[in-house]
Write a protein that holds these residues in place. Structure first.
Motif, PDB file in Angstrom:
ATOM      1  N   GLN A   1      18.008 -89.593 -96.434  1.00 40.37           N
ATOM      2  CA  GLN A   1      18.528 -89.623 -97.801  1.00 40.37           C
ATOM      3  C   GLN A   1      19.189 -90.962 -98.110  1.00 40.37           C
ATOM      4  N   ILE A   2      19.963 -91.465 -97.128  1.00 37.40           N
ATOM      5  CA  ILE A   2      20.689 -92.722 -97.343  1.00 37.40           C
ATOM      6  C   ILE A   2      19.990 -93.815 -96.540  1.00 37.40           C
ATOM      7  N   ASN A   3      18.930 -94.355 -97.100  1.00 37.91           N
ATOM      8  CA  ASN A   3      18.138 -95.364 -96.405  1.00 37.91           C
ATOM      9  C   ASN A   3      18.643 -96.772 -96.720  1.00 37.91           C
ATOM     10  N   LYS A   4      17.991 -97.761 -96.153  1.00 37.16           N
ATOM     11  CA  LYS A   4      18.422 -99.151 -96.313  1.00 37.16           C
ATOM     12  C   LYS A   4      18.419 -99.578 -97.778  1.00 37.16           C
ATOM     13  N   GLU A   5      17.424 -99.136 -98.521  1.00 40.31           N
ATOM     14  CA  GLU A   5      17.333 -99.516 -99.929  1.00 40.31           C
ATOM     15  C   GLU A   5      18.535 -98.994-100.716  1.00 40.31           C
ATOM     16  N   LEU A   6      18.923 -97.745-100.437  1.00 40.36           N
ATOM     17  CA  LEU A   6      20.074 -97.177-101.135  1.00 40.36           C
ATOM     18  C   LEU A   6      21.359 -97.891-100.723  1.00 40.36           C
ATOM     19  N   ILE A   7      21.496 -98.167 -99.435  1.00 43.02           N
ATOM     20  CA  ILE A   7      22.686 -98.877 -98.953  1.00 43.02           C
ATOM     21  C   ILE A   7      22.812-100.236 -99.642  1.00 43.02           C
ATOM     22  N   ASP A   8      21.703-100.957 -99.741  1.00 40.15           N
ATOM     23  CA  ASP A   8      21.731-102.267-100.404  1.00 40.15           C
ATOM     24  C   ASP A   8      22.149-102.134-101.864  1.00 40.15           C
TER      25      ASP A   8
ATOM     26  N   LEU B   1      24.006 -99.675-103.124  1.00 39.26           N
ATOM     27  CA  LEU B   1      25.419 -99.290-103.141  1.00 39.26           C
ATOM     28  C   LEU B   1      26.322-100.503-102.951  1.00 39.26           C
ATOM     29  N   LYS B   2      25.906-101.415-102.082  1.00 36.88           N
ATOM     30  CA  LYS B   2      26.717-102.593-101.772  1.00 36.88           C
ATOM     31  C   LYS B   2      26.750-103.604-102.906  1.00 36.88           C
ATOM     32  N   ASN B   3      25.739-103.579-103.749  1.00 39.00           N
ATOM     33  CA  ASN B   3      25.595-104.638-104.741  1.00 39.00           C
ATOM     34  C   ASN B   3      25.712-104.169-106.188  1.00 39.00           C
ATOM     35  N   ASN B   4      26.124-102.919-106.357  1.00 36.74           N
ATOM     36  CA  ASN B   4      26.287-102.403-107.714  1.00 36.74           C
ATOM     37  C   ASN B   4      27.520-101.505-107.746  1.00 36.74           C
ATOM     38  N   THR B   5      28.565-101.999-108.349  1.00 34.08           N
ATOM     39  CA  THR B   5      29.840-101.281-108.359  1.00 34.08           C
ATOM     40  C   THR B   5      29.710 -99.888-108.954  1.00 34.08           C
ATOM     41  N   GLN B   6      29.032 -99.772-110.075  1.00 35.11           N
ATOM     42  CA  GLN B   6      28.925 -98.483-110.755  1.00 35.11           C
ATOM     43  C   GLN B   6      28.108 -97.474-109.955  1.00 35.11           C
TER      44      GLN B   6
ATOM     45  N   ILE C   1      29.778 -89.043 -97.598  1.00 38.33           N
ATOM     46  CA  ILE C   1      30.568 -90.256 -97.864  1.00 38.33           C
ATOM     47  C   ILE C   1      30.880 -90.982 -96.561  1.00 38.33           C
ATOM     48  N   VAL C   2      31.289 -90.234 -95.541  1.00 43.05           N
ATOM     49  CA  VAL C   2      31.587 -90.839 -94.237  1.00 43.05           C
ATOM     50  C   VAL C   2      30.353 -91.554 -93.698  1.00 43.05           C
ATOM     51  N   TYR C   3      29.216 -90.905 -93.774  1.00 49.21           N
ATOM     52  CA  TYR C   3      27.973 -91.509 -93.265  1.00 49.21           C
ATOM     53  C   TYR C   3      27.662 -92.808 -94.010  1.00 49.21           C
ATOM     54  N   ALA C   4      27.787 -92.780 -95.325  1.00 58.27           N
ATOM     55  CA  ALA C   4      27.497 -93.978 -96.123  1.00 58.27           C
ATOM     56  C   ALA C   4      28.466 -95.107 -95.795  1.00 58.27           C
ATOM     57  N   LEU C   5      29.737 -94.767 -95.638  1.00 53.43           N
ATOM     58  CA  LEU C   5      30.739 -95.788 -95.314  1.00 53.43           C
ATOM     59  C   LEU C   5      30.472 -96.414 -93.950  1.00 53.43           C
ATOM     60  N   GLU C   6      29.971 -95.613 -93.025  1.00 54.94           N
ATOM     61  CA  GLU C   6      29.645 -96.129 -91.691  1.00 54.94           C
ATOM     62  C   GLU C   6      28.466 -97.097 -91.734  1.00 54.94           C
ATOM     63  N   LYS C   7      27.608 -96.946 -92.737  1.00 57.62           N
ATOM     64  CA  LYS C   7      26.368 -97.716 -92.796  1.00 57.62           C
ATOM     65  C   LYS C   7      26.418 -98.923 -93.735  1.00 57.62           C
ATOM     66  N   LEU C   8      27.543 -99.165 -94.375  1.00 56.57           N
ATOM     67  CA  LEU C   8      27.598-100.238 -95.368  1.00 56.57           C
ATOM     68  C   LEU C   8      27.340-101.622 -94.784  1.00 56.57           C
ATOM     69  N   GLY C   9      27.745-101.842 -93.545  1.00 53.04           N
ATOM     70  CA  GLY C   9      27.494-103.140 -92.917  1.00 53.04           C
ATOM     71  C   GLY C   9      28.303-104.253 -93.561  1.00 53.04           C
ATOM     72  N   LYS C  10      27.744-105.460 -93.558  1.00 56.05           N
ATOM     73  CA  LYS C  10      28.453-106.616 -94.110  1.00 56.05           C
ATOM     74  C   LYS C  10      28.664-106.458 -95.611  1.00 56.05           C
ATOM     75  N   LEU C  11      29.840-106.868 -96.048  1.00 52.79           N
ATOM     76  CA  LEU C  11      30.147-106.852 -97.480  1.00 52.79           C
ATOM     77  C   LEU C  11      30.533-108.272 -97.879  1.00 52.79           C
TER      78      LEU C  11
END
Length: 217
Positions: A9-16, A18-23, A37-47
């Motif tokens: 569900q939360i793949n690389k495309e979605l993570i990218d 999420l990282k680049n669009n505040t809304q 939410i925990v899973y997504a936060l763990e996967k955010l990587g570099k900001l």
């Protein structure tokens, strides 16, 4: 939802995104359960930009300590000195050891001179985990006389790990064993042995350096 399903569900495309669009990130965080939410936060990587800043700040009052901890951890990646008061607030006031530890770590990761007085303050904390993070943050500035003097005050700290770090990093002294036994060896009599009794009394009969502990951050 288990992690294998979350990974789909939360793949690389979605993570990218999420990282680049505040809304998009803000909307995502408002409409997911804690586990997601925990899973997504763990996967955010570099900001590398500030797009995630406001959404992450909105999570700091979440009841879930894992979410607060990961939010602080991700905010620290942004490297924004203006977040220093936020990190200090949660380091001082949060009831969770993990949140406080991560907050002090975030202060140190700023690598900014403004953080020095705050890090020195946390050298006096009652929680060894918090003290250790303050030490790590101050080691960046250990060539400064005032910082070195504050670190040296911990040489008689009741926590053995803290004392060892101070001896090594500040005084240049490393622990040396007098035992010729290899680290992964132990007395054969202790192998697969279950002992029933008072711990303090039993340990008097256990040879020195028979027990080895490994700490990871």
């Amino acid at each position: 939802m288990n992690r294998s399903l979350l990974s789909k569900q939360i793949n690389k495309e979605l993570i990218d995104e999420l990282k680049n669009n505040t809304q998009v990130l803000l909307s995502f965080l408002q409409n997911q359960n804690d586990g997601t939410i925990v899973y997504a936060l763990e996967k955010l990587g570099k900001l590398e930009n500030g797009y995630s800043k406001e959404p992450l700040l909105s999570l700091l009052n979440n009841q879930n300590e894992n979410i607060r901890t990961l939010s602080i951890k991700n905010l620290a990646k942004i490297g924004d000195v203006s977040l220093l008061p936020t990190f200090v607030k949660y380091a001082r006031l949060d009831e969770s050891t993990e949140v406080r530890r991560e907050s002090v770590s975030a202060v140190g990761r700023l690598r900014n001179e403004k953080a020095i007085p705050v890090l020195i303050e946390f050298l006096k904390d009652n929680d060894p985990k918090v003290v250790m993070q303050a030490i790590r943050g101050l080691l960046v500035f250990s060539q400064r006389e005032e910082v070195k003097n504050e670190l040296k005050k911990l040489i008689d700290h009741p926590n053995e790990l803290i004392k060892e770090v101070i001896n090594k990093e500040v005084n240049g002294i490393q622990y040396k064993s007098n035992n010729s036994q290899k680290h992964d060896e132990f007395p054969f009599s202790l192998k697969n042995t279950v002992v029933h009794g008072d711990v303090q009394k039993i340990l008097k009969h256990v040879p020195d350096e028979s027990i080895h502990l490994t700490f990871t951050s």
